[in-house]
Design a protein around this motif. Structure first.
Motif, PDB file in Angstrom:
ATOM      1  N   ILE A 120       8.516   1.203 -11.897  1.00 59.17           N
ATOM      2  CA  ILE A 120       8.127  -0.141 -12.316  1.00 59.17           C
ATOM      3  C   ILE A 120       7.537  -0.108 -13.722  1.00 59.17           C
ATOM      4  O   ILE A 120       7.846  -0.958 -14.570  1.00 59.17           O
ATOM      5  CB  ILE A 120       7.136  -0.747 -11.317  1.00 59.17           C
ATOM      6  CG1 ILE A 120       7.815  -0.962  -9.962  1.00 59.17           C
ATOM      7  CG2 ILE A 120       6.568  -2.062 -11.844  1.00 59.17           C
ATOM      8  CD1 ILE A 120       6.865  -1.458  -8.881  1.00 59.17           C
ATOM      9  N   LEU A 121       6.690   0.875 -13.995  1.00 58.91           N
ATOM     10  CA  LEU A 121       6.097   0.982 -15.333  1.00 58.91           C
ATOM     11  C   LEU A 121       7.149   1.280 -16.386  1.00 58.91           C
ATOM     12  O   LEU A 121       7.086   0.768 -17.505  1.00 58.91           O
ATOM     13  CB  LEU A 121       5.021   2.067 -15.331  1.00 58.91           C
ATOM     14  CG  LEU A 121       3.720   1.718 -14.606  1.00 58.91           C
ATOM     15  CD1 LEU A 121       2.768   2.905 -14.613  1.00 58.91           C
ATOM     16  CD2 LEU A 121       3.055   0.520 -15.263  1.00 58.91           C
TER      17      LEU A 121
ATOM     18  N   ARG B 195       0.798  -1.222   0.000  1.00 57.57           N
ATOM     19  CA  ARG B 195       0.000   0.000   0.000  1.00 57.57           C
ATOM     20  C   ARG B 195       0.834   1.277   0.000  1.00 57.57           C
ATOM     21  O   ARG B 195       0.322   2.349  -0.351  1.00 57.57           O
ATOM     22  CB  ARG B 195      -0.926   0.013   1.229  1.00 57.57           C
ATOM     23  CG  ARG B 195      -1.932  -1.121   1.277  1.00 57.57           C
ATOM     24  CD  ARG B 195      -2.924  -1.022   0.121  1.00 57.57           C
ATOM     25  NE  ARG B 195      -3.919  -2.077   0.182  1.00 57.57           N
ATOM     26  CZ  ARG B 195      -5.064  -1.994   0.849  1.00 57.57           C
ATOM     27  NH1 ARG B 195      -5.334  -0.882   1.534  1.00 57.57           N
ATOM     28  NH2 ARG B 195      -5.917  -2.988   0.841  1.00 57.57           N
ATOM     29  N   VAL B 196       2.099   1.173   0.407  1.00 56.96           N
ATOM     30  CA  VAL B 196       2.946   2.370   0.469  1.00 56.96           C
ATOM     31  C   VAL B 196       4.103   2.278  -0.520  1.00 56.96           C
ATOM     32  O   VAL B 196       4.280   3.156  -1.371  1.00 56.96           O
ATOM     33  CB  VAL B 196       3.490   2.580   1.907  1.00 56.96           C
ATOM     34  CG1 VAL B 196       4.397   3.809   1.951  1.00 56.96           C
ATOM     35  CG2 VAL B 196       2.337   2.742   2.893  1.00 56.96           C
ATOM     36  N   VAL B 197       4.876   1.213  -0.399  1.00 54.11           N
ATOM     37  CA  VAL B 197       6.088   1.093  -1.228  1.00 54.11           C
ATOM     38  C   VAL B 197       5.739   0.860  -2.695  1.00 54.11           C
ATOM     39  O   VAL B 197       6.290   1.515  -3.587  1.00 54.11           O
ATOM     40  CB  VAL B 197       6.983  -0.041  -0.692  1.00 54.11           C
ATOM     41  CG1 VAL B 197       8.202  -0.215  -1.587  1.00 54.11           C
ATOM     42  CG2 VAL B 197       7.415   0.255   0.739  1.00 54.11           C
ATOM     43  N   LEU B 198       4.826  -0.071  -2.954  1.00 53.83           N
ATOM     44  CA  LEU B 198       4.490  -0.405  -4.344  1.00 53.83           C
ATOM     45  C   LEU B 198       3.908   0.781  -5.113  1.00 53.83           C
ATOM     46  O   LEU B 198       4.360   1.060  -6.233  1.00 53.83           O
ATOM     47  CB  LEU B 198       3.524  -1.598  -4.375  1.00 53.83           C
ATOM     48  CG  LEU B 198       3.144  -2.123  -5.762  1.00 53.83           C
ATOM     49  CD1 LEU B 198       4.386  -2.552  -6.527  1.00 53.83           C
ATOM     50  CD2 LEU B 198       2.164  -3.279  -5.645  1.00 53.83           C
ATOM     51  N   PRO B 199       2.935   1.513  -4.561  1.00 52.48           N
ATOM     52  CA  PRO B 199       2.453   2.688  -5.292  1.00 52.48           C
ATOM     53  C   PRO B 199       3.535   3.752  -5.489  1.00 52.48           C
ATOM     54  O   PRO B 199       3.585   4.408  -6.532  1.00 52.48           O
ATOM     55  CB  PRO B 199       1.316   3.216  -4.411  1.00 52.48           C
ATOM     56  CG  PRO B 199       0.871   2.041  -3.614  1.00 52.48           C
ATOM     57  CD  PRO B 199       2.110   1.248  -3.361  1.00 52.48           C
TER      58      PRO B 199
ATOM     59  N   THR C  97       0.154   7.029 -18.880  1.00 54.88           N
ATOM     60  CA  THR C  97      -0.607   8.276 -18.759  1.00 54.88           C
ATOM     61  C   THR C  97      -1.900   8.067 -17.984  1.00 54.88           C
ATOM     62  O   THR C  97      -2.307   8.911 -17.190  1.00 54.88           O
ATOM     63  CB  THR C  97      -0.926   8.829 -20.157  1.00 54.88           C
ATOM     64  OG1 THR C  97       0.298   9.047 -20.871  1.00 54.88           O
ATOM     65  CG2 THR C  97      -1.677  10.142 -20.054  1.00 54.88           C
ATOM     66  N   ARG C  98      -2.533   6.926 -18.190  1.00 54.19           N
ATOM     67  CA  ARG C  98      -3.803   6.653 -17.523  1.00 54.19           C
ATOM     68  C   ARG C  98      -3.600   6.293 -16.047  1.00 54.19           C
ATOM     69  O   ARG C  98      -4.369   6.720 -15.184  1.00 54.19           O
ATOM     70  CB  ARG C  98      -4.531   5.517 -18.235  1.00 54.19           C
ATOM     71  CG  ARG C  98      -5.920   5.233 -17.691  1.00 54.19           C
ATOM     72  CD  ARG C  98      -6.624   4.175 -18.510  1.00 54.19           C
ATOM     73  NE  ARG C  98      -7.981   3.920 -18.031  1.00 54.19           N
ATOM     74  CZ  ARG C  98      -9.040   4.629 -18.349  1.00 54.19           C
ATOM     75  NH1 ARG C  98      -8.909   5.662 -19.162  1.00 54.19           N
ATOM     76  NH2 ARG C  98     -10.231   4.331 -17.869  1.00 54.19           N
ATOM     77  N   LEU C  99      -2.564   5.490 -15.760  1.00 55.25           N
ATOM     78  CA  LEU C  99      -2.336   5.046 -14.389  1.00 55.25           C
ATOM     79  C   LEU C  99      -1.626   6.090 -13.540  1.00 55.25           C
ATOM     80  O   LEU C  99      -1.820   6.125 -12.322  1.00 55.25           O
ATOM     81  CB  LEU C  99      -1.514   3.748 -14.399  1.00 55.25           C
ATOM     82  CG  LEU C  99      -2.188   2.535 -15.055  1.00 55.25           C
ATOM     83  CD1 LEU C  99      -1.215   1.366 -15.111  1.00 55.25           C
ATOM     84  CD2 LEU C  99      -3.454   2.149 -14.288  1.00 55.25           C
ATOM     85  N   LEU C 100      -0.815   6.928 -14.176  1.00 54.89           N
ATOM     86  CA  LEU C 100      -0.063   7.962 -13.450  1.00 54.89           C
ATOM     87  C   LEU C 100      -0.330   9.327 -14.069  1.00 54.89           C
ATOM     88  O   LEU C 100       0.579   9.959 -14.649  1.00 54.89           O
ATOM     89  CB  LEU C 100       1.446   7.641 -13.499  1.00 54.89           C
ATOM     90  CG  LEU C 100       1.862   6.253 -13.018  1.00 54.89           C
ATOM     91  CD1 LEU C 100       3.325   6.029 -13.287  1.00 54.89           C
ATOM     92  CD2 LEU C 100       1.537   6.071 -11.548  1.00 54.89           C
ATOM     93  N   PRO C 101      -1.559   9.822 -13.975  1.00 59.63           N
ATOM     94  CA  PRO C 101      -1.895  11.087 -14.642  1.00 59.63           C
ATOM     95  C   PRO C 101      -1.144  12.284 -14.094  1.00 59.63           C
ATOM     96  O   PRO C 101      -0.958  13.280 -14.785  1.00 59.63           O
ATOM     97  CB  PRO C 101      -3.406  11.217 -14.422  1.00 59.63           C
ATOM     98  CG  PRO C 101      -3.676  10.402 -13.192  1.00 59.63           C
ATOM     99  CD  PRO C 101      -2.705   9.262 -13.234  1.00 59.63           C
TER     100      PRO C 101
END
Length: 267
Positions: free
Chosen positions: A186-187, A176-180, A260-264
């Motif tokens: 990662i992308l 919930r913290v590190v992964l986001p 772009t969609r996941l990290l606007p």
């Protein structure tokens, strides 16, 4: 003193597209003009011959089938590399002990080209799909794990410490913290890995030069090998090269759109 206002005229929408296609059209025209000077039985590729070969390959369905075969291998190998790379990257970025133990191994194998492992993969798995998957997974693994570790290292440690202070379980902090927080890196790693995977599958199929174990198409790389070794059809090879380039471009555009969609907030 009166001053004349300079009216701003927006550039017509067709002009950027016209500029983008002008140079390719000029090069194609020069290529066709050069090909017209060659003997009629010359094997040299020419634009009109390439178009004819493309129509024939699409009509028979061989080109689409081979491309789908290669794409299927790439996607499956990429998903394996993504799962393993992200998992190890999160563990290495979050734990110094894990990083100290795994980093020397990963950095020792990372400079080894995927094609250097092809003979070993053929001996272990044969000349079918398992070998292609192994090569693709190996090639795609390193961009994912390296970028994941980098992304985890850039996560604000204050957020992690605050979560620990509030008694949040470590697994929850990781997901919930590190992964986001590491998602942008990662992308990026996934985008680079997919490009490397597509290159690796074409090279592997070219090198293996044999059909898959199920008797189906060996992929577009296998098709290029057949055209080179048996048919000596350079026009068909050019068609395959164009398809490889177009697929690579589409893959890159898909990943950019996903980013772009996941990290606007990054755009």
């Amino acid at each position: 003193m009166n001053t004349s206002a300079i009216a701003f005229r927006a550039e017509p929408r067709w002009r950027p597209a016209a500029r983008a296609v002008t140079l390719p059209l000029v090069l194609l025209a020069l290529w066709q003009a050069w090909a017209a000077t060659l003997p009629a039985d010359s094997p040299a590729p020419a634009p009109l011959r390439v178009v004819h070969a493309a129509v024939e390959l699409v009509t028979t369905g061989g080109l689409l089938s081979a491309t789908a075969q290669s794409l299927g291998r790439v996607v499956l190998g990429f998903l394996c590399a993504l799962a393993l790379g992200v998992t190890l990257g999160l563990l290495m970025g979050s734990s110094r002990k894990v990083r100290e133990n795994l980093d020397p191994i990963i950095e020792s194998f990372r400079p080894v080209a995927p094609m250097a492992l092809l003979p070993v993969a053929i001996l272990w798995f044969g000349t079918g799909t398992p070998t292609a998957l192994a090569i693709v997974s190996y090639a795609a693994f390193f961009p994912v794990v390296v970028n994941t570790v980098h992304g985890v290292s850039r996560v604000d440690r204050k957020l992690v410490l605050a979560s620990l202070t509030m008694g949040v379980p470590r697994l929850t902090i990781l997901t919930r913290v590190v992964l986001p927080g590491a998602a942008p890196s990662i992308l990026l790693g996934a985008r680079l890995a997919m490009g490397v995977a597509w290159t690796a599958i074409i090279a592997a199929e070219l090198a293996v030069g044999a059909k898959s174990g199920g008797g189906g198409s060996g992929g577009i790389g296998q098709m290029m090998f057949v055209f080179y070794s048996y048919n000596i059809d350079l026009n068909a090879i050019v068609v395959c090269m164009i398809v490889v380039g177009v697929v690579a471009l589409l893959i890159d555009r898909i990943f950019r759109a996903a980013e772009t969609r996941l990290l606007p907030w990054r755009h």
